[in-house]
Scaffold this active site. Structure first.
Site, PDB file in Angstrom:
ATOM      1  N   ARG A  80       0.852  -1.185   0.000  1.00 18.76           N
ATOM      2  CA  ARG A  80       0.000   0.000   0.000  1.00 18.76           C
ATOM      3  C   ARG A  80       0.886   1.232   0.000  1.00 18.76           C
ATOM      4  NH1 ARG A  80      -3.343  -2.560  -1.839  1.00 18.76           N
ATOM      5  NH2 ARG A  80      -5.405  -3.142  -1.046  1.00 18.76           N
TER       6      ARG A  80
ATOM      7  N   GLU B 159      -2.798   7.826  -5.051  1.00 22.02           N
ATOM      8  CA  GLU B 159      -3.094   7.353  -6.407  1.00 22.02           C
ATOM      9  C   GLU B 159      -4.345   8.036  -6.966  1.00 22.02           C
ATOM     10  OE1 GLU B 159      -3.257   3.122  -6.800  1.00 22.02           O
ATOM     11  OE2 GLU B 159      -1.436   2.800  -5.655  1.00 22.02           O
TER      12      GLU B 159
ATOM     13  N   HIS C 114       0.317   0.628 -10.641  1.00 19.03           N
ATOM     14  CA  HIS C 114      -0.492  -0.320  -9.858  1.00 19.03           C
ATOM     15  C   HIS C 114      -0.913  -1.516 -10.711  1.00 19.03           C
ATOM     16  CE1 HIS C 114      -3.243  -0.498  -6.084  1.00 19.03           C
ATOM     17  NE2 HIS C 114      -2.860  -1.717  -6.452  1.00 19.03           N
TER      18      HIS C 114
END
Length: 323
Positions: A242, A271, A289
């Site tokens: 994360r 993000e 990602h």
């Protein structure tokens, strides 16, 4: 018989989405944008179930929406830090996730980042594309070998263990790990893994430090200037966990100063915004990602989420229930 109304907050892979549309009164947010808090509040009153992703912040305020109709949250993803679990429980809403199915794909990305960072692959590709490559040279773009180097894993769950297996068997790396609880002897033996009693000691010993922890307050900015300062100047930091686990300002400063060799990131704190201090640096690999981004994995995630929704509306125990 009226079918339950379900909202997919993002389009799903074709097979999984088709399954949901065949079995439920399904609405898909295909705008390409995450739903706003106001849209999520409205959805709470219009649907029987929501199927969110990591980009949807389901806060206590959203769960407290008056006249809420939603009784089930079928999360598309293994992590659920974006969902206020205690607020969901208080509201009497069942929450599920999709564990297991993205393990191998995410471990692959961790390994790819290690290789790209150690061999300066991202830097080399940029140089070539921008016309800066002058041909083969005896000392050009020299990286590091990972063979016999120590891979330190922060957290030792499914993805970390899969990463350990791939790194040990394919790259010949040595495995060390730190987690809140030491794992069992048989798992340690299977991965030839050595337990280290503190994060600080693991950081100091590792040639590659790979993060595999959940997000949330307990791990917020776990990797900061102090921890980076304990690492070897030849060390590599990898994050497929994360974004909130890493203080990106501190990481950018450490990379710029040569405190550590390089880093490979697949996740970011804000993000899709990437900290601008990271963008000009050659010694960091930045991926958008991609951890679970294979056709096979994303379809499996969708079908796992669908199964959880099926179980809920059939009145059966939800297998992947987290709230």
């Amino acid at each position: 018989m009226t079918r339950p109304k379900v909202l997919l907050t993002r389009p799903w892979p074709e097979a999984a989405q088709a399954y949901m549309q065949a079995h439920y009164d399904t609405t898909v947010n295909d705008s390409g944008k995450p739903l706003t808090p106001e849209q999520l509040k409205a959805a709470m009153t219009e649907y029987d179930a929501l199927c969110p992703t990591v980009t949807d912040k389901l806060t206590a305020e959203i769960f407290a929406t008056p006249n809420a109709r939603v009784r089930m949250i079928g999360n598309f993803g293994a992590g659920y830090e974006h969902i206020d679990i205690e607020a969901a429980k208080k509201a009497g809403i069942v929450v599920s996730n999709t564990p297991d199915v993205l393990t191998e794909a995410t471990a692959d990305i961790a390994l790819m980042l290690m290789l790209m960072a150690s061999r300066r692959a991202s830097e080399g590709e940029r140089q070539l594309r921008e016309g800066g490559w002058k041909g083969w040279g005896t000392t050009a773009l020299m990286g590091q070998s990972l063979e016999d180097k120590t891979l330190g894993l922060v957290g030792f769950g499914r993805i970390a263990q899969a990463t350990a297996h791939k790194a040990r068997t394919a790259l010949g790396m040595k495995i060390a790990y730190f987690s809140r609880r030491q794992t069992t002897a048989d798992i340690e033996t299977a991965h030839e893994a050595r337990y280290v009693g503190s994060l600080e000691d693991l950081a100091a010993q590792s040639d590659v430090l790979s993060l595999h922890t959940p997000g949330g307050p307990e791990t917020y900015h776990m990797v900061n200037a102090r921890l980076l300062g304990l690492m070897k100047p030849t060390a590599i930091l990898i994050n497929t966990a994360r974004g909130s686990v890493v203080n990106e300002e501190d990481l950018a400063a450490a990379l710029k100063a040569g405190t550590i060799w390089s880093a490979g990131l697949d996740v970011y704190e804000r993000e899709p915004v990437v900290n601008p201090a990271l963008l000009p640096l050659n010694n960091v690999v930045l991926l958008p990602h991609l951890g679970s981004a294979t056709i096979e994995t994303r379809n499996a995630m969708g079908m796992r989420a669908a199964k959880n929704v099926d179980q809920f509306f059939a009145g059966e125990p939800v297998g992947d229930r987290v709230a």
